[in-house]
Design a protein around this motif. Structure first.
Motif, PDB file in Angstrom:
ATOM      1  N   SER A  92     -11.371 109.415 -17.562  1.00 42.17           N
ATOM      2  CA  SER A  92     -12.101 110.070 -18.653  1.00 42.17           C
ATOM      3  C   SER A  92     -11.573 109.653 -20.026  1.00 42.17           C
ATOM      4  CB  SER A  92     -12.052 111.587 -18.486  1.00 42.17           C
ATOM      5  OG  SER A  92     -10.715 112.024 -18.422  1.00 42.17           O
ATOM      6  N   ASP A  93     -10.380 109.045 -20.078  1.00 43.88           N
ATOM      7  CA  ASP A  93      -9.863 108.570 -21.364  1.00 43.88           C
ATOM      8  C   ASP A  93      -9.953 107.063 -21.499  1.00 43.88           C
ATOM      9  OD1 ASP A  93      -9.338 111.011 -22.419  1.00 43.88           O
ATOM     10  OD2 ASP A  93      -7.267 111.079 -21.681  1.00 43.88           O
ATOM     11  N   VAL A  94     -10.658 106.454 -20.567  1.00 49.21           N
ATOM     12  CA  VAL A  94     -10.738 104.989 -20.563  1.00 49.21           C
ATOM     13  C   VAL A  94     -12.073 104.552 -21.156  1.00 49.21           C
ATOM     14  CG1 VAL A  94     -10.825 102.964 -19.045  1.00 49.21           C
ATOM     15  CG2 VAL A  94      -9.207 104.820 -18.561  1.00 49.21           C
ATOM     16  N   GLU A  95     -12.054 103.454 -21.908  1.00 50.33           N
ATOM     17  CA  GLU A  95     -13.310 102.847 -22.364  1.00 50.33           C
ATOM     18  C   GLU A  95     -13.356 101.393 -21.904  1.00 50.33           C
ATOM     19  OE1 GLU A  95     -14.304 103.608 -26.624  1.00 50.33           O
ATOM     20  OE2 GLU A  95     -12.635 105.030 -26.429  1.00 50.33           O
ATOM     21  N   VAL A  96     -14.512 100.972 -21.450  1.00 54.06           N
ATOM     22  CA  VAL A  96     -14.665  99.587 -21.002  1.00 54.06           C
ATOM     23  C   VAL A  96     -15.794  98.925 -21.772  1.00 54.06           C
ATOM     24  CG1 VAL A  96     -15.210  98.058 -19.076  1.00 54.06           C
ATOM     25  CG2 VAL A  96     -13.778 100.062 -18.691  1.00 54.06           C
ATOM     26  N   TYR A  97     -15.472  97.827 -22.428  1.00 55.33           N
ATOM     27  CA  TYR A  97     -16.460  96.981 -23.091  1.00 55.33           C
ATOM     28  C   TYR A  97     -16.531  95.697 -22.291  1.00 55.33           C
ATOM     29  CZ  TYR A  97     -16.007 100.380 -26.764  1.00 55.33           C
ATOM     30  OH  TYR A  97     -16.016 101.556 -27.448  1.00 55.33           O
ATOM     31  N   ALA A  98     -17.723  95.211 -22.064  1.00 56.50           N
ATOM     32  CA  ALA A  98     -17.832  94.015 -21.228  1.00 56.50           C
ATOM     33  C   ALA A  98     -19.030  93.180 -21.642  1.00 56.50           C
ATOM     34  CB  ALA A  98     -17.960  94.411 -19.756  1.00 56.50           C
ATOM     35  N   ILE A  99     -18.951  91.912 -21.317  1.00 56.94           N
ATOM     36  CA  ILE A  99     -20.117  91.045 -21.425  1.00 56.94           C
ATOM     37  C   ILE A  99     -21.056  91.446 -20.292  1.00 56.94           C
ATOM     38  CG2 ILE A  99     -20.907  88.640 -21.357  1.00 56.94           C
ATOM     39  CD1 ILE A  99     -18.205  87.759 -22.400  1.00 56.94           C
ATOM     40  N   PRO A 100     -22.365  91.499 -20.525  1.00 56.11           N
ATOM     41  CA  PRO A 100     -23.250  91.929 -19.438  1.00 56.11           C
ATOM     42  C   PRO A 100     -23.087  91.051 -18.189  1.00 56.11           C
ATOM     43  CG  PRO A 100     -24.449  91.886 -21.516  1.00 56.11           C
ATOM     44  CD  PRO A 100     -23.109  91.269 -21.788  1.00 56.11           C
ATOM     45  N   GLU A 101     -23.103  91.678 -17.036  1.00 55.81           N
ATOM     46  CA  GLU A 101     -22.981  90.952 -15.770  1.00 55.81           C
ATOM     47  C   GLU A 101     -24.141  89.960 -15.627  1.00 55.81           C
ATOM     48  OE1 GLU A 101     -22.321  93.511 -12.438  1.00 55.81           O
ATOM     49  OE2 GLU A 101     -21.947  91.823 -11.080  1.00 55.81           O
ATOM     50  N   GLY A 102     -23.818  88.784 -15.098  1.00 63.43           N
ATOM     51  CA  GLY A 102     -24.842  87.753 -14.966  1.00 63.43           C
ATOM     52  C   GLY A 102     -24.877  86.818 -16.155  1.00 63.43           C
ATOM     53  N   SER A 103     -24.028  87.078 -17.159  1.00 64.94           N
ATOM     54  CA  SER A 103     -23.981  86.185 -18.322  1.00 64.94           C
ATOM     55  C   SER A 103     -23.213  84.914 -17.980  1.00 64.94           C
ATOM     56  CB  SER A 103     -23.263  86.867 -19.493  1.00 64.94           C
ATOM     57  OG  SER A 103     -23.979  88.006 -19.909  1.00 64.94           O
ATOM     58  N   VAL A 140     -10.543  96.587 -21.809  1.00 60.33           N
ATOM     59  CA  VAL A 140     -10.325  97.910 -21.222  1.00 60.33           C
ATOM     60  C   VAL A 140      -9.314  98.652 -22.090  1.00 60.33           C
ATOM     61  CG1 VAL A 140      -9.715  99.167 -19.131  1.00 60.33           C
ATOM     62  CG2 VAL A 140     -10.719  96.875 -18.958  1.00 60.33           C
ATOM     63  N   GLU A 141      -9.702  99.812 -22.570  1.00 58.39           N
ATOM     64  CA  GLU A 141      -8.843 100.590 -23.457  1.00 58.39           C
ATOM     65  C   GLU A 141      -8.551 101.942 -22.828  1.00 58.39           C
ATOM     66  OE1 GLU A 141     -11.895  99.242 -26.958  1.00 58.39           O
ATOM     67  OE2 GLU A 141     -10.634 101.004 -27.332  1.00 58.39           O
ATOM     68  N   VAL A 190     -27.026  85.589 -33.818  1.00 59.48           N
ATOM     69  CA  VAL A 190     -25.674  86.058 -33.495  1.00 59.48           C
ATOM     70  C   VAL A 190     -25.800  87.158 -32.441  1.00 59.48           C
ATOM     71  CG1 VAL A 190     -23.631  87.258 -34.381  1.00 59.48           C
ATOM     72  CG2 VAL A 190     -24.806  85.556 -35.817  1.00 59.48           C
ATOM     73  N   GLU A 191     -25.074  86.974 -31.347  1.00 58.54           N
ATOM     74  CA  GLU A 191     -25.140  87.979 -30.279  1.00 58.54           C
ATOM     75  C   GLU A 191     -23.746  88.553 -30.073  1.00 58.54           C
ATOM     76  OE1 GLU A 191     -25.964  86.118 -26.545  1.00 58.54           O
ATOM     77  OE2 GLU A 191     -26.365  88.010 -25.528  1.00 58.54           O
ATOM     78  N   GLU A 192     -23.601  89.836 -30.225  1.00 59.93           N
ATOM     79  CA  GLU A 192     -22.294  90.426 -29.928  1.00 59.93           C
ATOM     80  C   GLU A 192     -22.141  90.486 -28.415  1.00 59.93           C
ATOM     81  OE1 GLU A 192     -20.976  93.906 -32.059  1.00 59.93           O
ATOM     82  OE2 GLU A 192     -19.003  93.640 -31.124  1.00 59.93           O
ATOM     83  N   LEU A 193     -21.013  89.997 -27.916  1.00 60.19           N
ATOM     84  CA  LEU A 193     -20.890  89.843 -26.462  1.00 60.19           C
ATOM     85  C   LEU A 193     -20.453  91.108 -25.735  1.00 60.19           C
ATOM     86  CD1 LEU A 193     -19.364  86.251 -26.318  1.00 60.19           C
ATOM     87  CD2 LEU A 193     -21.672  86.940 -25.658  1.00 60.19           C
ATOM     88  N   LEU A 194     -19.502  91.819 -26.308  1.00 60.27           N
ATOM     89  CA  LEU A 194     -18.961  92.976 -25.597  1.00 60.27           C
ATOM     90  C   LEU A 194     -19.799  94.222 -25.857  1.00 60.27           C
ATOM     91  CD1 LEU A 194     -15.141  92.451 -26.240  1.00 60.27           C
ATOM     92  CD2 LEU A 194     -16.329  92.193 -24.057  1.00 60.27           C
ATOM     93  N   LYS A 195     -20.279  94.824 -24.795  1.00 60.49           N
ATOM     94  CA  LYS A 195     -21.052  96.059 -24.912  1.00 60.49           C
ATOM     95  C   LYS A 195     -20.317  97.154 -24.159  1.00 60.49           C
ATOM     96  CE  LYS A 195     -25.234  93.336 -25.193  1.00 60.49           C
ATOM     97  NZ  LYS A 195     -25.083  93.048 -26.631  1.00 60.49           N
ATOM     98  N   CYS A 196     -20.556  98.369 -24.549  1.00 58.64           N
ATOM     99  CA  CYS A 196     -19.826  99.466 -23.915  1.00 58.64           C
ATOM    100  C   CYS A 196     -20.474  99.848 -22.583  1.00 58.64           C
ATOM    101  CB  CYS A 196     -19.787 100.687 -24.831  1.00 58.64           C
ATOM    102  SG  CYS A 196     -18.808 102.002 -24.100  1.00 58.64           S
ATOM    103  N   TYR A 197     -19.700  99.752 -21.504  1.00 62.14           N
ATOM    104  CA  TYR A 197     -20.209 100.151 -20.188  1.00 62.14           C
ATOM    105  C   TYR A 197     -19.575 101.433 -19.675  1.00 62.14           C
ATOM    106  CZ  TYR A 197     -23.032  96.044 -19.704  1.00 62.14           C
ATOM    107  OH  TYR A 197     -24.009  95.114 -19.883  1.00 62.14           O
ATOM    108  N   TRP A 198     -18.516 101.870 -20.361  1.00 66.59           N
ATOM    109  CA  TRP A 198     -17.851 103.099 -19.915  1.00 66.59           C
ATOM    110  C   TRP A 198     -17.105 103.673 -21.093  1.00 66.59           C
ATOM    111  CZ3 TRP A 198     -18.183 106.306 -16.020  1.00 66.59           C
ATOM    112  CH2 TRP A 198     -17.175 107.260 -15.833  1.00 66.59           C
TER     113      TRP A 198
END
Lengths: 554, 554
Positions: free
Chosen positions: B108-119, B130-131, B479-487
């Motif tokens: 619950s205190d973790v945040e995950v930013y990631a490039i969309p799967e399949g990229s 991962v923060e 310009v495409e920002e790569l990391l999006k928030c998934y969690w």
């Protein structure tokens, strides 16, 4: 099937991975099951052999593994209604009554004979002989191959790593992060242990199989610290509980100075990395009894080793013996030797008995070749942590076990191929391992089911199955029948109990130790001989001629 | 942790494999968690990057896969009491209160930013950031790496096979039997589909992920038949249900004679193998709508193809169109071409429209190289069934993703190494993909978290992270920002929904198609550029100099 109730008295756990279900199968096993069923052939008694054609990794031996999981799969083989619905959907045009057939399907009419798991095995000799109604036995092909192929491959890889590392070294499997998926990791841990490894880093595998666990800390742990202020509680109670060190940090720092100014060590390093020192102190305060530090985050000789020694010496004052260090980069031969020298100098100069015996663990992309190279250069490594190359079987990522029909309705079947190595050996067979005077296995021989077994002291002709000119007489001093019954369904008779992983591992280690050394060496090993009886040889070639079309040169 | 209750409102399924638990971990993650906890550091906010250093298979691109399973793992991260007991046993001397800490642990205190799967992704650029509290984020390292490494590797392998086979071919994954264990098989099926395959033979994967299934029959099916007497029910009802063929066997035999004596085909074969013919007839009676036969059990041109054609022509009389053949051995270029000629001759001579378009499927140890060789020789294969080399990633069995600490307590961290490719890029970062005029991606750039993003039409300096002399100005058209928030754990703000496998697959196919062709070619592909902003470059090198010890030449 009528005896299904008896079957339930044999309670065997399911496979380790709950994903191992009858649907872990190629679709064509179900299309065939349907076609057999449509043709009324599904209950014809068939015999299939599971074997491989070539030893992996350029070697001349293989360790057989995966049998336990196969039997657990078989014992619990049952399609759920949901699975049956899915199968039916996947077979367009199939009849509803086929679902009833699938619903009744279990392995009560199947028998499995196998070489005991953990045995050293060779090409062409069946690892498993599976008998039963062709409809159900076909459905075992894909799962059995899946469960045996990787298990045997990675167990063999582990055995090869043990061979090159030598018996005295500790071998630790560290592959979880690079394995081919979650149970690529868990099963690699299991089968590396079976093949002779001592421990794993994989906690799930430790829990599932009782494999000893090993682990220290990572570079991130070291870089997460910045200053000694971060250690709030600096107290260390001595091992015997009688004394207390109120400021362990200062105690370590005092030792670090002593090392720095000791005559034989001065000049090796000046200032060590303080965040590394703090990380080591923290780790030691958490694990005073089992302190083992990763020493290469900054500089092994200028920082990691002196910092480690300071902490280890401080622990020593309070009755704790540090375990040692781990090196994860750089020239492992050089660094391990230098580290050993440093420890021995500390032992001598600072009068700390046994300090020179500190365990040196090495990791970082190790494999058979790099360990062999380290041996040639000379090193002081006591334990190897091996990951990627071990668990993914990087140098050969697949074993090619096959599952071939050798008899149906008491009629022998042969699978021909233009490539002679791919011709199958027909008939329901028995196999024996013949031992010579010196106690080594000499040759494996396959015979027809009803031939008399080879006898101790009696001369016997062993023939290469396909090469007319290769044959030899053998007088065995000991004869071991290879295939034992592991599953009888509801048929009468005894069957082997499934041994524990420890028992399988013991068998493997003993069998490997009992092989003639020239079969085992890394370079140009001698092939172990695999043969057939004279009678089986004649029969194979009779069938072959019968089946092969006569060509016409045009 | 206090917000654990909010977390439960985000219901996300668990990982596909129930064996993916917090114990699928290296022991050292738990020893570190304990040491962090002992030092009171466990809740320090940390940022880790997950990335790889080198594209696999000698290529210049990688497909990112495995994110969905990571998020599913994270969302359900919870240690059971039994697991906690086992962990405690494995940490000798650990305090009871640590169990309470583990018991309360969730993401619950973790945040995950990631490039969309399949990229399509490239070395050094974080696939995931991962923060969270260092104690729990460390426990995500091994499972995340395990779930991403193989997934991305095998998806990339599939994409490469697609590239060489071409868009028009059907690609079928046939690897279940040779994969590295049960979910080596199931996840290979999933990620090969993601990477652009059309179907799998793996029934479990079909059911779990909705992947189309394919399968015919094996050689064993063919050799299990001996004579036409085995076909009890010879009746075939026509496709429209209006007519009935009482003796389909005789009907086929009549066709076989017609083919044999047709002017252009006579001489190609004399007598075909009867057990093969019976097997084909049986199979056709079971699957008249989808008849596809394996034609190489005996002799492709002298037996398999004529037998297949006889059955296909007989089916045709009753309104069924056979699908085609599968070749599983021999010279696939030659045999597919000869088979095609035979079908075309049948179409022409026997006036059967479209008979020449019969699908030819080829299997037998195919890989990128063999498909490339087939292309060069010329072939008539429509569909490739690929197993071992695809699913085990035989030519490179592991991808080396790593998980590195880049910031803790707002302090940037760098991991140094004598090997410059192993130096980590410090700081919590953002990444962007910059597109050029022609719509192709030109370069990926990483910046510090708080730098202004690159702007369309504005000139920007892109620097190689470690090589001073490599830099280039870019004027991005998009310009495409790569990391999006998934969690987000229980933090505020929107997060991306987890897309379906089909959506991920579509993204992958589109992204691959949108790459500049020279990055994608098999031989000597051009490396895609990965860069950092001028500001981040300066900061990296400032930190580097700060951390690296100054050597002394002796």
């Amino acid at each position: 099937m009528e005896n299904g109730s008896e079957l339930t008295t044999q309670i065997i756990d399911g496979p380790t991975n709950p994903m191992v279900t009858p649907l872990l199968n190629d679709l064509y096993q179900f299309t065939m099951a349907y076609a057999y069923w449509k043709a009324g052939k599904h209950n014809e008694r068939s015999v299939f052999d599971l074997y491989f054609r070539k030893n992996p990794f350029g070697g001349e031996y293989t360790v057989f593994a995966g049998l336990d999981e196969c039997i657990k799969f078989l014992a619990n083989f049952k399609l759920s209604d949901e699975e049956i619905d899915y199968v039916r959907e996947s077979l367009p045009g199939s009849e509803e009554a086929f679902c009833d057939y699938l619903r009744g399907l279990d392995c009560s009419d199947v028998e499995v004979y196998a070489i005991p798991e953990g045995s050293v095995v060779f090409p062409k000799v069946p690892l498993m002989r599976v008998e039963g109604p062709v409809g159900v036995v076909q459905l075992l092909e894909t799962p059995f191959l899946n469960l045996v192929n990787f298990a045997s491959l990675v167990a063999t890889n582990a055995a090869r790593h043990r061979f090159v590392a030598g018996k005295s070294k500790n071998l630790l499997e560290f592959g979880a992060r690079r394995a081919q998926g979650p149970d690529g990791a868990i099963s690699a841990s299991k089968y590396c242990y079976l093949g002779g490894f001592d421990a794993t880093s994989n906690v799930a595998a430790g829990k599932l199989f009782g494999i000893p666990l090993r682990g220290t800390h990572s570079h991130a742990f070291v870089s997460s610290f910045m200053s000694t202020d971060e250690i709030v509680d600096k107290v260390l109670h001595s091992a015997d509980g009688k004394t207390t060190c109120e400021d362990f940090v200062s105690h370590v720092q005092t030792w670090l100075k002593k090392i720095q100014y000791s005559p034989s060590l001065s000049g090796i390093f000046s200032e060590t990395n303080q965040s590394e020192l703090v990380a080591f102190i923290s780790y030691a305060l958490a694990f005073p009894k089992t302190f083992l530090a990763l020493v290469d985050t900054y500089d092994v000789m200028k920082s990691g080793i002196p910092n480690f020694c300071a902490v280890a010496l401080a622990l020593n004052d309070f009755g704790y013996k540090a375990l040692g260090i781990r090196l994860d980069s750089g020239d492992l031969a050089y660094l391990s030797t230098e580290a050993r020298k440093f420890f021995c100098t500390v032992e001598r100069e600072l009068k700390v008995p046994d300090f020179g015996k500190m365990v040196v663990t090495a990791s970082n992309d190790l494999n058979e070749e790099t360990i062999d190279a380290l041996n040639k250069q000379g090193h002081e490594v006591d334990a190897f942590g091996i990951g990627t190359y071990l668990v993914t079987c990087y140098s050969q990522a697949a074993l090619g076990c096959v599952f071939k029909l050798v008899e149906i309705n008491n009629q022998p079947r042969i699978k021909l191929s233009e490539d002679v190595t791919k011709v199958s050996i027909p008939c329901k067979k028995r196999s024996y391992r013949l031992y010579g005077k010196e106690g080594y296995p000499l040759v494996d021989i396959m015979t027809g089911e009803n031939e008399p077994p080879p006898k101790v002291g009696e001369r016997l002709l062993c023939r290469h199955p396909f090469n007319e000119s290769k044959r030899a007489y053998v007088v065995p001093q000991r004869v071991e029948e290879l295939l034992k019954c592991y599953w009888r369904g509801s048929a009468d008779g005894a069957r082997e109990e499934l041994p524990s992983l420890e028992e399988i591992r013991d068998r493997c280690i003993k069998q490997l130790a009992n092989m003639r050394p020239d079969h085992m060496r890394r370079l140009n090993p001698t092939p172990y001989k695999v043969s057939v009886s004279a009678k089986l040889y004649d029969f194979i070639h009779f069938l072959w001629l019968n089946e092969a079309p006569v060509g016409e040169l045009q």
